[in-house]
Enzyme design. Structure first.
Site, PDB file in Angstrom:
ATOM      1  N   LYS A 171       0.797  -1.219   0.000  1.00  0.00           N
ATOM      2  CA  LYS A 171       0.000   0.000   0.000  1.00  0.00           C
ATOM      3  C   LYS A 171       0.836   1.279   0.000  1.00  0.00           C
ATOM      4  CE  LYS A 171      -4.183  -1.691   0.128  1.00  0.00           C
ATOM      5  NZ  LYS A 171      -5.392  -1.091  -0.396  1.00  0.00           N
TER       6      LYS A 171
HETATM    7  C1  LIG Z   1      -3.564  -7.010   3.900  1.00  0.00           C
HETATM    8  C2  LIG Z   1      -4.266  -6.569   2.663  1.00  0.00           C
HETATM    9  N1  LIG Z   1      -4.540  -7.487   1.731  1.00  0.00           N
HETATM   10  C3  LIG Z   1      -5.206  -7.186   0.616  1.00  0.00           C
HETATM   11  C4  LIG Z   1      -5.639  -5.902   0.370  1.00  0.00           C
HETATM   12  C5  LIG Z   1      -6.407  -5.627  -0.895  1.00  0.00           C
HETATM   13  O1  LIG Z   1      -5.702  -4.841  -1.811  1.00  0.00           O
HETATM   14  P1  LIG Z   1      -6.474  -3.827  -2.730  1.00  0.00           P
HETATM   15  O2  LIG Z   1      -7.099  -2.811  -1.819  1.00  0.00           O
HETATM   16  O3  LIG Z   1      -5.431  -3.212  -3.586  1.00  0.00           O
HETATM   17  O4  LIG Z   1      -7.497  -4.566  -3.486  1.00  0.00           O
HETATM   18  C6  LIG Z   1      -5.362  -4.910   1.302  1.00  0.00           C
HETATM   19  C7  LIG Z   1      -5.841  -3.555   1.093  1.00  0.00           C
HETATM   20  O5  LIG Z   1      -6.709  -3.026   1.742  1.00  0.00           O
HETATM   21  C8  LIG Z   1      -4.657  -5.249   2.470  1.00  0.00           C
HETATM   22  O6  LIG Z   1      -4.374  -4.324   3.413  1.00  0.00           O
END
Ligand SMILES: Cc1ncc(COP(=O)(O)O)c(C=O)c1O
Length: 453
Positions: free
Chosen positions: A44
């Site tokens: 992120k």
């Molecule tokens: C630990 C984790 N896995 C998966 C995701 C999902 O990613 P995205 O928001 O890019 O779909 C996030 C994001 O919120 C996350 O923090």
């Protein structure tokens, strides 16, 4: 000298690591894009910087401003780093399902943390979506990031994560698999890869309790699909603008238990200490393995670091409480081992019915053995108490001996689960286990069910 001008410059260029033992049953090569080496320990960081840069360019984030975001923690961490380097304040709004570690980490890097209840509708004023919006409206010189609908999120992955994966696999990638939350990662990476090679399959990992899979398959936003779940980071009860459903070839759902169990396996079998959604992603690939061929190259993205889950998935007690530990429970001794330190709660036959009710409420239990002169002479449970009080309210002042059921059967420690389950019936909801030291423990119908799943 070789150095970076600030921590933000270290974001990206994360390693691609082959999965070995955990992927043994999969014929294809499975490579993990491990995002934990980013300075905020998650993928992120990439989109956090991009969203801030784009907001600055658009003039909606001004010097000295306050950044406000509803975040499960990782985006907050990325935003915290950008806020520090560029001189902004940061308020993160989290729901109470998120791990304490995530909240502590955000506070450690200077963010203000606001916690909201998980079990409310997105439109409820207490939900973290609404609280974030309200704070943004009330705080002067603030900018509400909205990672769900802010398309700079997926653009970050189109510009950095996608090209890295393409280059690292020398263009040989055939499948990209990732957990989907805001949809930024899957849509940004997916768009870049499909532009390079439209045959590359993009698989999204979803969770039970989320709307994505059904929406992709039917076009229906089904509110019946929405219920609380444990997996963190993926699945939604909304359709974020960042999810580009046309780019995604399929969604696969993974259970909370499997996600947790496979996150632990990644740490123990591969030495890859990553978070909850990584376990979902690898389990999802295992569920879909029949669609893969030996020449395929699968890239799975692991979002964040395992340290954020030490109080949860990596904690045996937390796992056990949710029935996530596959313990080999065969005998009465195995079951009572779980609550060996807790004393047996009992009542005396002369005690009043009202005492039994008080005890059931105080200890939040349903069955209690009844004793007289040091011996088990009867039993009482919540349904018997309910029936008695419904039929004869005046009985609350009667002694238990006048209404109690038969005493629970007593079994030895070595009695098998199968033998105990034969003793359990509607009229016998529990048994007592006699331990070698002469003390007793209770095993209820609920304990047996928990041991079986
Ligand atoms: C630990 C984790 N896995 C998966 C995701 C999902 O990613 P995205 O928001 O890019 O779909 C996030 C994001 O919120 C996350 O923090």
């Amino acid at each position: 000298m070789k150095f970076y001008n600030n921590i933000l410059e270290t974001i990206g260029n994360t390693p691609l690591v082959k999965l070995n033992k955990i992927a043994e049953g999969i014929s294809a090569t499975v490579l993990a894009k491990v995002e934990t080496t980013n300075p905020g320990n998650s993928v992120k960081d990439r989109m956090a910087v991009k969203m801030v840069e784009d907001a600055e360019k658009a003039g909606i984030l001004k010097p000295g401003g306050t950044i406000i975001e509803g975040t499960s923690g990782n985006t907050g961490m990325g935003l915290a780093l950008v806020a520090i380097i560029r001189g902004y304040k940061l308020i993160c709004v989290l729901n109470d399902k998120q791990s304490k570690e995530k909240m502590d980490i955000l506070r450690a890097v200077g963010a203000e943390v606001v916690v909201c209840p998980t079990a409310v509708e997105p439109s409820d004023p207490r939900s973290y979506y609404q609280v974030s919006r309200r704070l943004a409206a009330e705080t002067p010189n603030s900018w509400y990031v909205n990672q769900y609908d802010n398309l700079s999120n997926r653009l970050a992955h189109y510009e950095s994560t996608g090209p890295e994966i393409w280059e690292q696999t020398d263009g040989k990638i055939t499948h990209f698999v990732v957990g989907v939350g805001t949809g930024g990662t899957i849509s940004g990476v997916g768009k870049y890869l499909k532009e390079k090679n439209p045959n590359i399959k993009i698989w999204g990992i979803d969770t039970y309790g989320s709307v994505f899979k059904k929406y992709k398959e039917t076009g229906i936003f089904d509110e019946n699909e929405i219920y609380p779940y444990i997996t963190e980071g993926i699945g939604e009860d909304i359709l974020p603008a960042n999810v580009d459903f046309d780019l995604i070839d399929l969604f696969e759902k993974v259970t909370d238990k499997d996600a947790a169990v496979y996150t632990r396996k990644l740490a123990r079998e591969e030495g890859i200490f990553v978070g909850n959604s990584a376990g979902s992603a690898i389990k999802g690939i295992l569920q879909l393995k029949d669609q893969l061929k030996p020449e395929d190259v699968v890239v799975v993205l692991f979002h964040d670091h395992g340290s954020r889950y030490v109080g949860k998935i990596f904690n045996d007690e937390w796992m056990r409480e949710r029935g996530f530990l596959d313990e080999n429970i065969k005998t009465a001794a195995d079951i009572v081992a779980k609550h060996q330190d807790a004393p047996l709660i009992s009542l005396y036959s002369e005690e009043l019915v009202s005492h039994a009710i008080a005890k059931i409420r105080k200890f939040d239990i349903s069955q209690i053995p009844v004793m007289k002169d040091g011996k088990f002479v009867g039993s009482i449970d919540d349904s018997k108490l309910f029936q008695t009080l419904m039929d004869h309210p005046e009985m609350k002042d009667a002694p238990l001996s006048s209404i109690m059921n038969e005493a629970y059967p007593i079994v030895k420690e070595a009695t098998t689960l199968e033998e105990i389950s034969k003793l359990i019936s509607k009229s016998t909801p529990a048994v007592l286990v006699e331990l070698a030291n002469g003390s007793h423990h209770i095993v209820t119908k609920y304990d047996i069910i928990s041991a079986m799943v």
